[in-house]
Design a protein around this motif. Structure first.
Motif, short mmCIF file in Angstrom:
data_model
loop_
_atom_site.label_atom_id
_atom_site.label_comp_id
_atom_site.label_asym_id
_atom_site.label_seq_id
_atom_site.Cartn_x
_atom_site.Cartn_y
_atom_site.Cartn_z
N PHE A 143 -3.47 7.53 -4.88
CA PHE A 143 -2.43 6.54 -6.42
C PHE A 143 -1.65 6.73 -6.73
O PHE A 143 -3.05 7.39 -7.36
N GLN A 167 7.63 5.56 1.12
CA GLN A 167 6.97 5.49 -0.18
C GLN A 167 8.14 4.90 -0.97
O GLN A 167 8.57 3.65 -1.52
N TYR A 198 0.61 -0.76 0.15
CA TYR A 198 0.38 -0.22 -0.38
C TYR A 198 0.81 1.42 -0.14
O TYR A 198 0.40 2.58 -0.98
N TRP A 216 -0.02 4.64 -8.00
CA TRP A 216 0.78 3.40 -9.02
C TRP A 216 2.39 3.23 -9.21
O TRP A 216 2.59 3.04 -8.08
N MET A 230 2.84 2.13 -2.95
CA MET A 230 1.24 2.96 -4.61
C MET A 230 1.13 4.69 -3.98
O MET A 230 0.10 4.29 -4.98
N ILE A 231 1.30 5.15 -2.77
CA ILE A 231 0.64 6.27 -2.44
C ILE A 231 1.14 7.56 -2.63
O ILE A 231 2.74 7.39 -2.62
#
Length: 297
Positions: A56, A264, A44, A58, A47-48
């Motif tokens: 998102f 991320q 998760y 991706w 992809m944010i």
């Protein structure tokens, strides 16, 4: 009577299943909380755009990581170290096992000598290597006696040599014991027949021993690969968060990214590293299956 026995058997089976489920539930809950759930959390985060907005993007984070200069250096150094240290660890461990499998003098003493590094704390090992490979350390003093120039080992392009030596010194004993156990499991009658058929030592090794050692070689290779990716601890104790470029590994990149709270990039880098390891381990399984299938049959 048969119906009553059948119903009693079903009740007993249900009770056994319920009891088994109750006993397994703490372990299953632990696996879900500490392995399964974090796995999906990492996906998760990768992809944010950030944990606050949670929008998102991706695969944009993966592209940013792959274009990052620090990640490229870390990935190159990690792969270079792994593809040098891992084969050396497997080959030298196997050679030592083959040597100690013979009736040589002081066999048990040699085995103890190679197992001793496993009992030494990492901090003590690092301190010894710092003293040995310092600019004014024992290795440079020895080299100066033969007319060579001093080398600042941990701050030069030769820094990985120190870590490879440290890695081998720490892991060879364990690999050797695994190979010794595998050599003991080879059928003795098969070796005796080969000897009676005038097969030489090389033929016995390549056509018999290596066939029976394929599964152990696979295990030792995977184990050495995993350990090579975990060498960050020793490098960190030797050089800190930001070592010389040749020692900057993926674990350094992830550790520094975690300190900057960039989850991320950290998650994307972790997934990329995991995928690379899955591909390498999958290839090793295919090779082992190809060379070891005739032994299993």
């Amino acid at each position: 009577m048969r119906r009553e026995k059948g119903s009693q058997l079903k009740k007993r089976t249900r009770k056994q299943r319920l009891g088994a489920a109750l006993f397994l539930s703490p372990s299953l809950i632990g696996v879900f909380l500490f392995f399964v759930l974090p796995f999906f959390v990492v996906i998760y985060y990768s992809m944010i755009n950030n944990p606050i907005l949670g929008e998102f993007v991706w695969f944009e984070n993966f592209g940013n990581v792959l274009r990052n200069a620090a990640f490229k250096i870390a990935g190159k150094n990690t792969l270079k170290f792994s593809f040098i240290a891992m084969p050396l660890s497997v080959i030298l461990g196997l050679l030592l096992a083959l040597l100690l499998d013979r009736n040589i003098p002081l066999r048990s003493q040699f085995r103890t000598c190679f197992l001793t590094p496993m009992m030494v704390p990492v901090a003590s090992v690092v301190l010894i290597f710092q003293v040995m490979f310092h600019l004014n350390g024992a290795v440079n003093r020895f080299m100066v006696n033969f007319g060579a120039d001093k080398v600042d080992w941990l701050k030069s392009d030769q820094a990985q040599i120190v870590i490879i030596i440290l890695f081998l010194w720490k892991n060879l004993g364990y690999n050797m014991i695994l190979f010794l156990a595998a050599l003991e499991s080879i059928p003795k009658d098969l070796l005796e027949v080969a000897t009676l058929e005038n097969a030489n030592a090389w033929q016995i090794f390549f056509h018999i021993k290596i066939r029976y050692l394929t599964s152990t070689i696979l295990f030792v290779t995977i184990f050495s690969l995993i350990n090579s990716f975990k060498v960050f601890r020793e490098i960190y104790l030797l050089t800190g968060n930001y070592p010389y470029d040749s020692l900057y590994m993926l674990q350094h990149y992830m550790n520094n990214t975690f300190k900057s709270l960039d989850y991320q990039k950290l998650s994307a880098a972790a997934i990329i590293m995991s995928l690379v390891m899955v591909v390498i381990i999958g290839a090793l399984f295919l090779v082992e299956n190809y060379f070891g299938k005739d032994v299993e049959e």
